[in-house]
Scaffold this motif. Structure first.
Motif, PDB file in Angstrom:
ATOM      1  N   SER A  11       0.773  -1.095  -0.036  1.00 58.27           N
ATOM      2  CA  SER A  11      -0.157   0.120   0.112  1.00 58.27           C
ATOM      3  C   SER A  11       0.954   1.297  -0.003  1.00 58.27           C
ATOM      4  CB  SER A  11      -0.906  -0.077   1.309  1.00 58.27           C
ATOM      5  OG  SER A  11      -0.291   0.131   2.301  1.00 58.27           O
ATOM      6  N   LYS A  12       1.975   1.053   0.476  1.00 60.81           N
ATOM      7  CA  LYS A  12       3.083   2.366   0.546  1.00 60.81           C
ATOM      8  C   LYS A  12       4.140   2.605  -0.784  1.00 60.81           C
ATOM      9  CE  LYS A  12       2.350   2.559   5.211  1.00 60.81           C
ATOM     10  NZ  LYS A  12       2.868   2.792   6.727  1.00 60.81           N
ATOM     11  N   LEU A  13       3.798   1.358  -1.942  1.00 62.77           N
ATOM     12  CA  LEU A  13       4.684   1.437  -2.890  1.00 62.77           C
ATOM     13  C   LEU A  13       4.616   3.106  -3.876  1.00 62.77           C
ATOM     14  CD1 LEU A  13       6.280   0.105  -4.900  1.00 62.77           C
ATOM     15  CD2 LEU A  13       4.304  -0.909  -6.308  1.00 62.77           C
ATOM     16  N   LYS A  14       3.741   3.881  -3.466  1.00 66.64           N
ATOM     17  CA  LYS A  14       3.909   4.966  -4.164  1.00 66.64           C
ATOM     18  C   LYS A  14       4.907   5.830  -3.884  1.00 66.64           C
ATOM     19  CE  LYS A  14       1.004   8.409  -1.513  1.00 66.64           C
ATOM     20  NZ  LYS A  14       1.933   9.491  -1.919  1.00 66.64           N
ATOM     21  N   PHE A  15       5.398   5.606  -2.614  1.00 67.75           N
ATOM     22  CA  PHE A  15       6.491   6.425  -2.122  1.00 67.75           C
ATOM     23  C   PHE A  15       7.818   6.251  -2.853  1.00 67.75           C
ATOM     24  CE2 PHE A  15       4.421   5.936   2.275  1.00 67.75           C
ATOM     25  CZ  PHE A  15       3.731   7.301   2.121  1.00 67.75           C
ATOM     26  N   ALA A  16       8.033   5.165  -3.706  1.00 67.50           N
ATOM     27  CA  ALA A  16       9.034   4.900  -4.429  1.00 67.50           C
ATOM     28  C   ALA A  16       8.999   5.728  -5.712  1.00 67.50           C
ATOM     29  CB  ALA A  16       9.084   3.204  -4.881  1.00 67.50           C
ATOM     30  N   TYR A  17       7.793   6.026  -6.133  1.00 70.79           N
ATOM     31  CA  TYR A  17       7.284   6.995  -7.311  1.00 70.79           C
ATOM     32  C   TYR A  17       7.893   8.174  -6.919  1.00 70.79           C
ATOM     33  CZ  TYR A  17       5.061   2.652  -9.348  1.00 70.79           C
ATOM     34  OH  TYR A  17       4.537   1.637  -9.586  1.00 70.79           O
ATOM     35  N   ASP A  18       7.280   8.629  -5.660  1.00 72.73           N
ATOM     36  CA  ASP A  18       7.333   9.874  -5.137  1.00 72.73           C
ATOM     37  C   ASP A  18       8.767  10.419  -5.062  1.00 72.73           C
ATOM     38  OD1 ASP A  18       4.713  10.009  -5.117  1.00 72.73           O
ATOM     39  OD2 ASP A  18       4.588   9.864  -2.832  1.00 72.73           O
ATOM     40  N   LYS A  19       9.562   9.211  -4.273  1.00 70.73           N
ATOM     41  CA  LYS A  19      10.990   9.318  -4.084  1.00 70.73           C
ATOM     42  C   LYS A  19      11.961   9.829  -5.534  1.00 70.73           C
ATOM     43  CE  LYS A  19      14.903   7.917  -1.191  1.00 70.73           C
ATOM     44  NZ  LYS A  19      15.482   7.257  -0.304  1.00 70.73           N
ATOM     45  N   ILE A  20      11.572   9.181  -6.435  1.00 71.59           N
ATOM     46  CA  ILE A  20      12.143   9.190  -7.666  1.00 71.59           C
ATOM     47  C   ILE A  20      11.789  10.611  -8.127  1.00 71.59           C
ATOM     48  CG2 ILE A  20      12.452   8.726 -10.140  1.00 71.59           C
ATOM     49  CD1 ILE A  20      12.039   5.753  -9.319  1.00 71.59           C
ATOM     50  N   ASN A  21      10.547  10.988  -8.319  1.00 68.35           N
ATOM     51  CA  ASN A  21      10.182  12.460  -8.535  1.00 68.35           C
ATOM     52  C   ASN A  21      10.776  13.415  -7.785  1.00 68.35           C
ATOM     53  OD1 ASN A  21       8.228  11.972 -10.939  1.00 68.35           O
ATOM     54  ND2 ASN A  21       7.181  10.603  -9.571  1.00 68.35           N
ATOM     55  N   LEU A  22      10.822  13.216  -6.809  1.00 62.07           N
ATOM     56  CA  LEU A  22      11.305  14.250  -5.753  1.00 62.07           C
ATOM     57  C   LEU A  22      12.863  14.573  -5.973  1.00 62.07           C
ATOM     58  CD1 LEU A  22      11.045  16.326  -3.418  1.00 62.07           C
ATOM     59  CD2 LEU A  22      11.623  14.436  -1.887  1.00 62.07           C
TER      60      LEU A  22
END
Length: 155
Positions: free
Chosen positions: A107-118
């Motif tokens: 459920s927290k996989l979105k943080f990986a996308y967020d970290k790359i984007n950040l």
């Protein structure tokens, strides 16, 4: 103590072989689609290998957004006679990717996308807007997933 973490690399290459591809709608049941893809591969005399790969591409902005979602499964051999809605590619090679290895709750996989984007934002690295997510393993609600996002700067 939790072991959730995200490791980042700046220039990775994603390489897939004998890839069966199907574009799906977000409302489709993904588990059913994966099952159908695996049966298609087996019915053609091949075997699915490796983890499930999910390709996502977002176009547009605001209220005019189109999301393309494709499921990908590799097989042990190239399938020559592939009918709609499937497509077969002998090799997919995506160079120059920002990469994150995610370990934690699905459920927290979105943080990986967020970290790359950040990181890309902070360091001025343009991204093309697509991503490949390789679901390496899953145990209960914990997963290991590799996220590849293609850079647009040719580095």
């Amino acid at each position: 103590m939790r072991n959730d973490k995200i490791q980042i690399s700046y220039n990775k290459t994603l390489k897939l072989r004998n890839v069966l591809i199907k574009e799906v709608n977000l409302i489709d049941t993904l588990n059913k689609e994966v099952f159908l893809m695996e049966n298609f591969i087996k019915n053609k005399g091949a075997q699915p290998i490796g983890p499930l790969i999910q390709y996502t591409y977002v176009e547009g902005s605001g209220t005019n957004v189109k999301v393309t979602l494709k499921l990908m499964r590799q097989s042990n051999t190239f399938i020559h006679k592939v009918e709609e809605p499937y497509k077969m590619e002998p090799i997919i090679r995506v160079k120059n990717c920002m990469y994150a290895r995610y370990i934690g709750e699905e459920s927290k996989l979105k943080f990986a996308y967020d970290k790359i984007n950040l990181i890309a934002f902070e360091e001025g690295i343009p991204l093309k807007g697509d991503s490949y997510t390789v679901f390496v393993t899953k145990n209960d609600d914990n997963i290991i997933a590799d996220v590849f996002m293609e850079r647009a700067d040719g580095e």
